[in-house]
Design an enzyme around this catalytic site. Structure first.
Site, short mmCIF file in Angstrom:
data_model
loop_
_atom_site.label_atom_id
_atom_site.label_comp_id
_atom_site.label_asym_id
_atom_site.label_seq_id
_atom_site.Cartn_x
_atom_site.Cartn_y
_atom_site.Cartn_z
N MET A 11 -11.37 -25.34 44.64
CA MET A 11 -9.98 -24.55 44.80
C MET A 11 -10.52 -23.16 45.45
O MET A 11 -11.52 -22.62 45.08
CB MET A 11 -9.31 -24.10 43.51
N ALA A 13 -11.14 -22.73 48.46
CA ALA A 13 -12.19 -22.85 49.53
C ALA A 13 -11.68 -23.06 51.06
O ALA A 13 -12.36 -23.18 52.10
CB ALA A 13 -13.32 -24.20 49.43
N LYS A 15 -9.53 -25.02 52.38
CA LYS A 15 -9.61 -26.29 52.94
C LYS A 15 -8.23 -26.37 54.15
O LYS A 15 -8.57 -27.03 55.17
CB LYS A 15 -9.76 -27.43 51.78
N GLU A 86 -5.62 -32.60 51.53
CA GLU A 86 -5.38 -33.00 50.13
C GLU A 86 -6.25 -34.48 49.87
O GLU A 86 -5.48 -35.31 49.20
CB GLU A 86 -3.92 -32.60 49.58
N GLN A 88 -8.24 -35.71 48.25
CA GLN A 88 -8.58 -36.04 46.85
C GLN A 88 -7.47 -37.06 46.25
O GLN A 88 -7.64 -37.95 45.51
CB GLN A 88 -8.79 -35.06 46.07
N CYS A 143 -18.11 -18.62 42.57
CA CYS A 143 -17.78 -18.08 41.46
C CYS A 143 -17.39 -16.40 41.11
O CYS A 143 -18.23 -15.69 42.14
CB CYS A 143 -18.70 -18.46 40.21
N CYS A 145 -19.23 -14.58 39.34
CA CYS A 145 -20.55 -14.28 39.15
C CYS A 145 -21.28 -14.05 40.47
O CYS A 145 -22.23 -13.69 40.52
CB CYS A 145 -21.20 -14.91 38.27
N CYS A 179 -19.06 -21.70 38.94
CA CYS A 179 -20.14 -22.29 39.04
C CYS A 179 -20.38 -23.21 37.61
O CYS A 179 -19.35 -23.23 36.78
CB CYS A 179 -21.10 -21.26 39.06
N HIS A 182 -20.42 -21.35 34.28
CA HIS A 182 -19.32 -20.79 33.68
C HIS A 182 -18.17 -21.80 33.82
O HIS A 182 -17.17 -21.53 32.78
CB HIS A 182 -18.78 -19.78 34.66
ZN LIG Z 1 -20.48 -18.36 37.63
#
Ligand SMILES: [Zn+2]
Length: 194
Positions: A11, A13, A15, A86, A88, A143, A145, A179, A182
């Site tokens: 999500m 990204a 796209k 979409e 997927q 992420c 982080c 990630c 997480h």
């Molecule tokens: Zn992370």
């Protein structure tokens, strides 16, 4: 050589924005790229692909597109590429049908979508795309982080949820890219407790 391409990401990204920009690039060169999305994906209203950045364009539904006489359509309309957002939400059979479009009509098919659902399992359509595509390209996102985010968590009331429908969209749910560490720990943002 025409190829079946799966460009996947988590999500956030971009796209849809990527799909719209690629169609725009075809158009700028006087070429015709058809935009499609599965009808089951109705988050943005009917027959429109919209990116969070504000770009949008009209599209056709995958179901309508595949139910027509494709040979007749391609005979009267020169089609240089097919772009699916979409992806997927495609069924495995629909992915097979698009592989036939690539092989029988030599039209490239570019699919944009998520790899895995909020439980980190492959969507059936994404699984088939991973199996059949000529090219796989990851669209990166990060992420909180700073590590690469390859997973999508579903968030309800500020917490990651583990159970629910694979296809639930909208409502009060939101999604965040994380990630693996997480995603698995359920830590959806930095802690300010210490
Ligand atoms: Zn992370």
């Amino acid at each position: 050589m025409s190829k079946l391409v799966f460009r996947y990401g988590a999500m956030g990204a971009s796209k849809s924005a990527n799909a719209l920009m690629v169609q725009f690039n075809y158009k700028e060169r006087g070429m015709n790229a058809i935009l499609l999305k599965p009808a089951c994906e109705n988050r943005d209203g009917a027959k429109i692909i919209k990116s969070r950045m504000g770009l949008s364009a009209e599209c056709e539904f995958v179901e309508d597109f595949l139910s027509q006489d494709l040979g007749a359509r391609f005979a009267r309309e020169k089609v240089d590429a097919i772009i699916i957002d979409e992806a997927q939400f495609l069924s495995p059979d629909q992915v097979d049908a698009f592989a036939d479009v690539v092989d029988d009509y030599h039209i490239p098919v570019l699919c944009y979508g998520l790899r895995t659902d909020f439980q980190s399992h492959l969507f059936p359509g994404s699984k088939r795309l991973l199996e059949l595509s000529d090219n796989l390209e990851e669209i990166p996102t990060i992420c909180w982080c700073g590590k690469k985010a390859r997973f999508v968590a579903r968030i309800v009331n500020g917490k990651k949820v583990e159970e629910g429908e694979q296809f639930a969209l909208g409502g009060n749910d939101s999604y965040v890219a994380l990630c693996r560490k997480h995603f698995r720990s359920g830590m959806i943002g930095p802690s300010f407790d210490d």
